[in-house]
Design an enzyme around this catalytic site. Structure first.
Site, PDB file in Angstrom:
ATOM      1  N   ALA A   7       0.845  -1.186   0.000  1.00  0.00           N
ATOM      2  CA  ALA A   7       0.000   0.000   0.000  1.00  0.00           C
ATOM      3  C   ALA A   7       0.884   1.241   0.000  1.00  0.00           C
ATOM      4  O   ALA A   7       2.100   1.138  -0.016  1.00  0.00           O
ATOM      5  CB  ALA A   7      -0.911  -0.021   1.220  1.00  0.00           C
ATOM      6  N   CYS A   8       0.258   2.410  -0.015  1.00  0.00           N
ATOM      7  CA  CYS A   8       0.923   3.709   0.092  1.00  0.00           C
ATOM      8  C   CYS A   8       1.546   4.187  -1.226  1.00  0.00           C
ATOM      9  O   CYS A   8       1.895   3.396  -2.091  1.00  0.00           O
ATOM     10  CB  CYS A   8       2.001   3.728   1.173  1.00  0.00           C
ATOM     11  SG  CYS A   8       1.415   3.215   2.807  1.00  0.00           S
ATOM     12  N   THR A   9       1.633   5.523  -1.339  1.00  0.00           N
ATOM     13  CA  THR A   9       2.319   6.194  -2.434  1.00  0.00           C
ATOM     14  C   THR A   9       3.060   7.372  -1.829  1.00  0.00           C
ATOM     15  O   THR A   9       2.509   8.072  -0.969  1.00  0.00           O
ATOM     16  CB  THR A   9       1.332   6.699  -3.498  1.00  0.00           C
ATOM     17  OG1 THR A   9       0.484   5.623  -3.916  1.00  0.00           O
ATOM     18  CG2 THR A   9       2.075   7.250  -4.712  1.00  0.00           C
TER      19      THR A   9
END
Length: 470
Positions: A7-9
């Site tokens: 997940a995450c950016t």
């Protein structure tokens, strides 16, 4: 909370790449669509001398003196703290982590460590104990080398001089690269750092045994070079549809001429890019709130059904909070910007880092939902907008624009008055300004929700064009 993986950016912007000379590091924390976050301030000396992770059971003896720092922990510590991001009293900013993957060959020689130092504890055991971004890299690197880690991650650091990106590539091995002042980087769930220059300590840091480890185990597919991504990372079909398009879109936003021949699924997209214009805080926010607008891949755009669901967007329902940590500001007042919930449907609220408290709603968050919590106030408006997106999105955008303009005005006025203050007077003033503005934004979203509910009353399926004269 292993679902936080993949997940995450993230985004990192050097001070000569920004309009105002500030450094910005930011990230979307993505895990679950309904998993409340909080914003708190830890006082100087608050941290205990012994730390035990509820996630991995790792035990650490911590330094005696801990610095004050902001943090965004989970609503529950059942699975660990997951403090995720913050700025300490020395102006050091840290965001942890950008989840990634290591390849099977590397993990065969240096497996992940089940009882190691993972995401949930990294901010807690590093940020209160460092005075520069470089010290943060060194402390985290030494802890990973000694105790190992059970995840592959990227970690962002910044202070008033520079920004760094650290990546763990296996159970114990890591590298870090300084972001050049005139560059930016966007990262999306894959190892990103490429060529390592072992003779350039100003711009690279690394596990002292990493070269020997790679050579001994014949891990380098291109001897004569040392490309960390190629040696330690992955480049499979899942990267092509899950990770690489988000990097491609960031390049299209900020470097469209240089990136005009890039393809969304390219495996060789560069880690560092120079923007073709100076970037503002709203550019960083726009990237974290983006979803391939202007392309066929926009999930709420005009592409075909297949195109709209081909790639994983940057801003999505499972974002718990988004943050941008802004350092190297002319006033020396660093800012912890936070958007609770889905970045695209929330507002980044500025909190000066030199504060001693946050408003009560920002410290609350539970399941099931409760509307005295900042997280749920923003989420409430968001889900109401989602119910009739075409009709309600313009109303949300009006509120966002108004809050953004007022944020800049508040920051400017605060910087001017704060220049004549010091010590406790400065901290108290910055706390009051941050709290008052954050409360105003919450009230704007409460009012928006009431207006949306009022409009929705006529959307009931038990409806009919009635004669008003009857």
């Amino acid at each position: 909370m292993s679902q936080k993986l993949a997940a995450c950016t993230s985004i990192l912007i050097g001070k000569k790449a920004s309009r105002d000379g500030s450094i910005m590091i930011g990230r979307n924390e993505d895990a679950k669509a309904a998993w409340p976050k909080r914003l708190v301030v830890h006082a100087r000396g608050e941290m205990p001398s012994q730390f035990v992770s509820k996630d991995t059971k790792l035990e650490l003896t911590l330094p005696k003196i801990s610095a004050r720092y902001t943090a965004t922990p989970e609503w529950t510590d059942k699975y660990g703290l997951f403090e995720e991001a913050g700025i300490n009293e020395y102006g050091v900013a840290m965001s942890a982590t950008e989840s990634a993957y290591s390849n099977d060959l590397v993990l065969g020689y240096d497996p992940l460590v089940k009882e190691g130092l993972n995401e949930e504890a990294m901010v807690t055991v590093v940020l209160p104990y460092v005075k520069t971004a470089r010290e943060g890299v060194q402390r985290l690197g030494e802890l990973v080398a000694k105790y190992g880690t059970g995840e592959t991650n990227g970690i962002l650091f910044a202070d008033d001089d520079e920004a760094w990106y650290l990546e763990t590539g296996a159970g114990h091995y890591w590298v870090a690269q300084r972001i050049p002042d005139d560059c930016y980087a966007v990262v999306a769930n894959q190892l990103a750092i490429q060529e390592i220059d072992f003779n350039d300590p100003d711009n690279f840091m690394y596990h002292p045994g990493i070269q020997e480890f790679v050579e001994k185990n014949h891990l380098n597919p291109h001897p004569g070079t040392f490309n960390f991504r190629q040696i330690f990372g992955t480049a499979d079909r899942s990267d092509a549809v899950y990770s690489e398009p988000r990097v491609w879109y960031g390049h299209q936003m900020f470097s469209p001429k240089a990136a005009q021949n890039e393809q969304p699924e390219a495996a060789d997209l560069p880690f560092l890019m120079k923007p073709e214009r100076k970037l503002s805080i709203f550019d960083a926010q726009a990237y974290l709130g983006s979803h391939y607008e202007g392309t066929p891949f926009d999930p709420i755009g005009t592409g075909s059904d297949e195109e709209k669901h081909r790639y994983r967007p940057i801003s999505l329902a499972k974002t718990q909070e988004a943050h941008i940590l802004q350092t190297s500001r002319a006033s020396k007042n660093s800012i912890h910007w936070i958007a609770m919930g889905v970045a695209n449907e929330s507002t980044f609220v500025p909190f000066f880092s030199n504060i001693n408290d946050t408003p009560a709603p920002y410290k609350r968050g539970k399941l099931p939902a409760q509307l005295n919590s900042a997280y749920w106030i923003f989420k409430h408006a968001s889900v109401l907008v989602d119910s009739h997106l075409h009709d309600f999105l313009p109303m949300l955008r009006d509120v966002q624009k108004d809050c953004n303009a007022k944020a800049i005005a508040m920051i400017q006025a605060t910087d001017e008055k704060a220049a004549g203050l010091a010590g406790a007077k400065l901290t108290n003033y910055l706390t009051r300004q941050s709290e008052n503005f954050a409360t105003d934004v919450l009230n704007a979203y409460r009012q928006l929700s009431l207006e949306l509910i009022t409009k929705m009353t006529d959307y009931c399926p038990l409806n009919f064009n009635t004669d008003e004269n009857l």
